[in-house]
Design a protein around this motif. Structure first.
Motif, short mmCIF file in Angstrom:
data_model
loop_
_atom_site.label_atom_id
_atom_site.label_comp_id
_atom_site.label_asym_id
_atom_site.label_seq_id
_atom_site.Cartn_x
_atom_site.Cartn_y
_atom_site.Cartn_z
N ALA A 58 22.31 39.93 10.25
CA ALA A 58 21.74 39.94 11.58
C ALA A 58 20.63 39.66 11.41
CB ALA A 58 21.97 41.21 12.22
N ALA A 59 19.71 40.04 10.44
CA ALA A 59 18.15 39.70 10.28
C ALA A 59 18.08 38.24 9.98
CB ALA A 59 17.69 40.71 9.07
N GLY A 60 18.95 37.58 9.38
CA GLY A 60 18.79 36.30 9.10
C GLY A 60 19.10 35.26 10.47
N ARG A 61 19.82 35.94 11.29
CA ARG A 61 20.21 34.96 12.52
C ARG A 61 19.84 35.28 13.74
NH1 ARG A 61 25.31 32.57 11.18
NH2 ARG A 61 26.07 33.17 8.96
N TRP A 62 19.41 36.55 13.94
CA TRP A 62 18.83 37.31 15.32
C TRP A 62 17.64 37.75 14.95
CZ3 TRP A 62 23.55 40.45 16.95
CH2 TRP A 62 24.92 39.59 17.35
N ILE A 93 23.64 51.37 11.75
CA ILE A 93 23.13 50.68 10.51
C ILE A 93 22.76 49.44 10.92
CG2 ILE A 93 23.73 49.78 8.19
CD1 ILE A 93 23.38 52.67 8.00
N VAL A 94 23.29 48.89 11.67
CA VAL A 94 22.73 47.27 12.20
C VAL A 94 21.47 47.52 13.19
CG1 VAL A 94 22.96 45.05 13.12
CG2 VAL A 94 24.92 46.25 11.86
N PRO A 142 17.51 49.45 11.32
CA PRO A 142 16.52 48.46 10.56
C PRO A 142 15.75 47.80 11.49
CG PRO A 142 18.58 48.57 9.35
CD PRO A 142 18.79 49.22 10.69
N ALA A 143 16.43 47.24 12.60
CA ALA A 143 15.50 46.29 13.40
C ALA A 143 14.63 47.05 14.48
CB ALA A 143 16.67 45.71 14.52
N ARG A 144 14.99 48.45 14.67
CA ARG A 144 14.12 49.27 15.45
C ARG A 144 12.84 49.54 14.57
NH1 ARG A 144 15.51 55.53 15.74
NH2 ARG A 144 14.65 55.13 13.71
N ASP A 145 12.97 50.17 13.20
CA ASP A 145 12.03 50.63 12.61
C ASP A 145 11.26 49.45 12.23
OD1 ASP A 145 12.92 53.25 12.70
OD2 ASP A 145 14.21 52.96 10.79
N VAL A 170 29.27 48.86 4.71
CA VAL A 170 29.54 48.07 5.58
C VAL A 170 28.49 47.31 6.27
CG1 VAL A 170 31.21 47.11 7.55
CG2 VAL A 170 32.16 48.62 5.35
N GLY A 171 27.70 48.33 6.87
CA GLY A 171 26.77 48.20 7.87
C GLY A 171 25.68 47.54 7.21
N GLY A 172 25.18 47.89 6.04
CA GLY A 172 24.19 47.24 5.13
C GLY A 172 24.15 45.59 5.21
N PRO A 173 25.31 44.88 4.58
CA PRO A 173 25.38 43.58 4.55
C PRO A 173 25.19 43.09 5.89
CG PRO A 173 26.84 44.82 3.02
CD PRO A 173 26.50 45.74 3.73
N LEU A 174 26.06 43.63 6.84
CA LEU A 174 26.07 43.17 8.34
C LEU A 174 24.43 43.22 8.90
CD1 LEU A 174 29.11 44.58 10.12
CD2 LEU A 174 28.62 42.33 9.35
#
Length: 409
Positions: free
Chosen positions: A68-72, A113-114, A117-120, A60-64
């Motif tokens: 998020a990467a496309g919006r924020w 999970i959301v 990826p943003a952190r790394d 579930v978290g992967g698609p979310l």
């Protein structure tokens, strides 16, 4: 690059401190969730359900995370997830039904999970040069996983305090855990280097509609995924069968198994020292070496004649896992930009968690179904040894998959 020089950089230091504090609280909270479920149900199987729910949300978290990467921007994503997790952890003690605890365990992992990826994907913006990435990744991984024994010890210390909040078990632990996410939020709020910019928007041109499955079409992601899967396979097998191996095969105690788990963190710390002294090099080549070493360590670990050999193996496994993950993360960070980088790390963390869950369940089932096996050279092997030996061989073989086809990155 030395540790001292790296942490003098304000942005990276803020991220490292925030992640260290929140990781400590997160492990406290994980142990508290397990203890709370055991108190409510008196069922070890129910406790295992909490661990499963901390791994399953990857789907579930992967698609979310991709959405998020496309919006924020990355900073806003991390801030939103820290506040979300703080609120959810704070709310856990106020409702007692078991389904509530399971639901919150599931949602916490979706938020993580959301966040991850943003952190790394943000680390390259906080350090200077690709040669810094392996050490920076090692430090972040060290705060995330090296704090496991510290978090468990802190849980025991807080739970032992004579403080009872309206008969809500472990409420103080959960409140402290929530506060650690607030600390992380405040540290990330200082990272002005991660704010949106025209340059970032330009680098993301054409990538605003990326979906989660698109990550696996990026050649570099396909190259690094075997490394993530190999680490999760080895770790899942060790976590599933480790206590059986130590107690029933090596005839040691549960406390000695706890020491073995703690030594994984010691191995990761040793790698931090090694990474400071390594010259710049091919990060994918280092990732392959790390994966091959993990396979060898798990295979040799399975044949350990006594506890002392298994303890050395735990240190070596922690070192190999930290080395290969740090190098694989560095390869992604140095070669991808913008939303593609966030998407790549989304796939990276999803593969880690799904692999860990599948390996843990599969190793446990295999260990239950197998009988003793007699192999050439090594002789008779107990089921736990057989499964760990096979896992080690499989991980070693997967090292050859860590490559970019056609040299395209």
């Amino acid at each position: 690059m030395s540790f001292v020089t790296l942490v003098r950089r304000t942005g990276f230091r803020d991220l490292l401190i925030g992640q260290g504090v929140s990781a400590l609280g997160d492990w406290m909270g994980t142990v508290a969730l397990m203890a709370l479920v055991l108190q409510l149900t008196d069922s070890p199987a129910a406790v295992g359900g909490i661990l499963t729910l901390r791994l399953l949300p990857a789907a579930v978290g992967g698609p979310l995370a991709a959405n998020a990467a496309g919006r924020w921007d990355r900073r806003r994503t991390m801030l939103a997830m820290d506040l979300t997790r703080a609120g959810m952890v704070f709310a856990i003690p106020f409702v007692r039904p078991l389904w509530w605890i399971y639901l919150w365990g599931f949602l916490l992992e979706v938020a993580s999970i959301v966040f991850l990826p943003a952190r790394d994907a943000s680390i390259p913006d906080l350090v200077e040069g690709d040669e810094d990435l392996s050490l920076a990744n090692g430090l972040i991984l060290g705060t995330s996983y090296g704090s496991i024994p510290l978090g468990a010890a802190l849980f025991a210390a807080v739970a032992a305090l004579p403080i009872h909040l309206d008969h809500r078990p472990y409420a103080l632990v959960f409140f402290i855990d929530a506060a650690t996410f607030v600390v992380s939020f405040l540290c990330i709020a200082r990272l002005t280097q991660l704010g949106p910019s025209a340059a970032a928007d330009a680098s993301d041109a054409g990538h605003t509609d990326l979906r989660f499955r698109d990550a696996f079409r990026i050649p570099l992601v396909a190259a690094v995924m075997p490394a993530a899967l190999a680490v999760s396979l080895g770790l899942g097998a060790l976590f599933s069968l480790g206590i059986v191996f130590v107690r029933d095969v090596l005839h040691a105690s549960d406390a000695e198994f706890g020491v073995l788990i703690a030594l994984f963190g010691v191995g990761a710390v040793i790698v931090l020292v090694v990474l400071q002294r390594l010259p710049p090099g091919d990060l994918l080549a280092r990732t392959r070496v790390g994966v091959a070493c993990i396979g060898i360590v798990v295979a040799v670990f399975s044949l350990a004649p006594a506890l002392w050999a298994a303890l050395f193996g735990a240190v070596a496994f922690g070192a190999g896992a930290a080395f290969s993950l740090a190098a694989g993360m560095g390869a992604i960070q140095s070669s991808l930009e913008g939303r593609e980088r966030v998407l790549a790390f989304t796939a990276f963390h999803v593969v880690l968690r799904v692999g860990l869950a599948v390996a843990a369940v599969g190793a446990g089932i295999a260990g239950d179904l197998l009988a003793d096996v007699r192999w050439p050279v090594v002789g008779r092997l107990e089921p736990a040894r057989v499964v760990l030996l096979c896992a080690g061989i499989l991980v070693f073989a997967s090292a050859g998959l860590v490559r970019v086809r056609g040299g395209d990155t």
